[in-house]
Design an enzyme around this catalytic site. Structure first.
Site: not given
Length: 338
Positions: A164, A238, A334
């Protein structure tokens, strides 16, 4: 190009947070993008680039120019018996690009179906799901420097992809605007169904012959069942990355919590499931006012109506503090907090 003043950003972020941009414009071409950046430079205004608004948490008004990237278009760069290379404008909706690939039987992104956001965010975040990351089909991207407005092409190596992560979230953070991304897709698919959830869903669908369409449908079904629709309840998917720990720490945690979920990384460290950690810390379904944690998926922070970005950030901090106290594991968002 039209510069608007005092514009609500509520329609432009999937959390549905009511914050305002001092100035706002949309860029439908590279020329308009450069024009907007030049305007901001002359006015000494900071700039915020948004696409689908699915990976940001606004904690206050933006005292500068917000530029919505609306660059559109597909271009086939090369095509042979085994691969097709496609250049996609950064403002294209990611899932629409996946559907385009499915229609033409181009393999490589089917496991990434239904991920929210635009194409431009895919390399920035190195988006991934169900055993596949964008770096596996990435070829190159084009970006415009925010200050001198020059155009640069970045290779896969120059993007420094991680979990990520990319160079655009680290050393080049806020320095470039991605204008297009080029992907290399397969005509002879290699299927990725290692994750148990995909296998189970394929069985439920009675799939006897694997195809990229079947895998994409399985992924869509799984994501739809677990993740709330932003059109119905504000969220950014998420919210936390899955943390990685050394083998020794994992073994210690596994001894205390035998059912703890984890996957081994290529470097030998263990990737823990952030959702499992949050849920078993007792926070799944937590709610304070209109800010909370989704009742079906502990990874997802939600806005039940009129939560502020600061209230959601408080929930984020509650999660990270609680998980660290319980497991000694540090979670990181994230989502980009602005």
């Amino acid at each position: 190009m039209e510069i608007l003043d005092t514009v609500s950003l509520k329609p432009y972020n999937t959390f549905g947070i009511e914050q305002y941009a001092r100035h706002f414009t949309k860029a439908a071409s590279v020329e308009e993008l450069k024009e907007a950046l030049l305007w901001a430079k002359k006015k000494e205004q900071p700039t915020l680039i948004i696409g689908g608004g699915s990976n940001i948490l606004l904690t206050g008004d933006y005292n500068g120019l917000v530029i919505k990237n609306e660059l559109q278009g597909y271009q086939v760069v090369s095509d042979d018996d085994d691969f097709v290379t496609i250049k996609v404008a950064a403002g294209e909706i990611w899932h629409q690009f996946v559907l385009h690939c499915l229609k033409h039987q181009y393999a490589g992104v089917e496991n990434l179906a239904l991920i929210p956001g635009c194409v431009g965010a895919s390399p920035m975040q190195n988006i991934g799901a169900y055993g596949v990351e964008i770096k596996e089909v990435f070829c190159e991207l084009t970006a415009v420097h925010r200050l001198d407005h020059t155009t640069k092409v970045f290779s896969k190596e120059e993007c420094s992809f991680g979990y990520r992560e990319s160079v655009f979230k680290n050393s080049y953070k806020d320095q470039f605007v991605i204008t297009d991304v080029t992907y290399r897709l397969q005509k002879k698919p290699v299927f990725h169904i290692e994750y148990g959830a995909i296998r189970q869903e394929l069985d439920r669908l009675n799939v006897t012959e694997l195809s990229i369409n079947a895998i994409a449908q399985a992924v869509i079904n799984i994501r739809s069942s677990k993740l709330p629709d932003p059109a119905e309840i504000g969220n950014a998917g998420s919210f936390f990355k899955n943390p990685s720990v050394e083998q020794s720490q994992y073994l210690s945690l596994k001894k205390a919590w035998p059912d703890m979920m984890a996957y081994e990384n290529a470097d030998g460290t263990m990737k823990l499931a952030a959702g499992w950690l949050i849920e078993h810390a007792g926070l799944k379904g937590y709610r304070k006012g209109d800010a909370g944690i989704h009742e079906k998926q502990a990874l997802v922070l939600v806005n039940y109506g009129n939560a502020s970005g600061r209230e959601l950030l408080e929930v984020c901090n509650l999660v990270t503090d609680t998980v660290f106290r319980k497991y000694g594991v540090q979670l990181h968002p994230e989502v980009n907090v602005i």
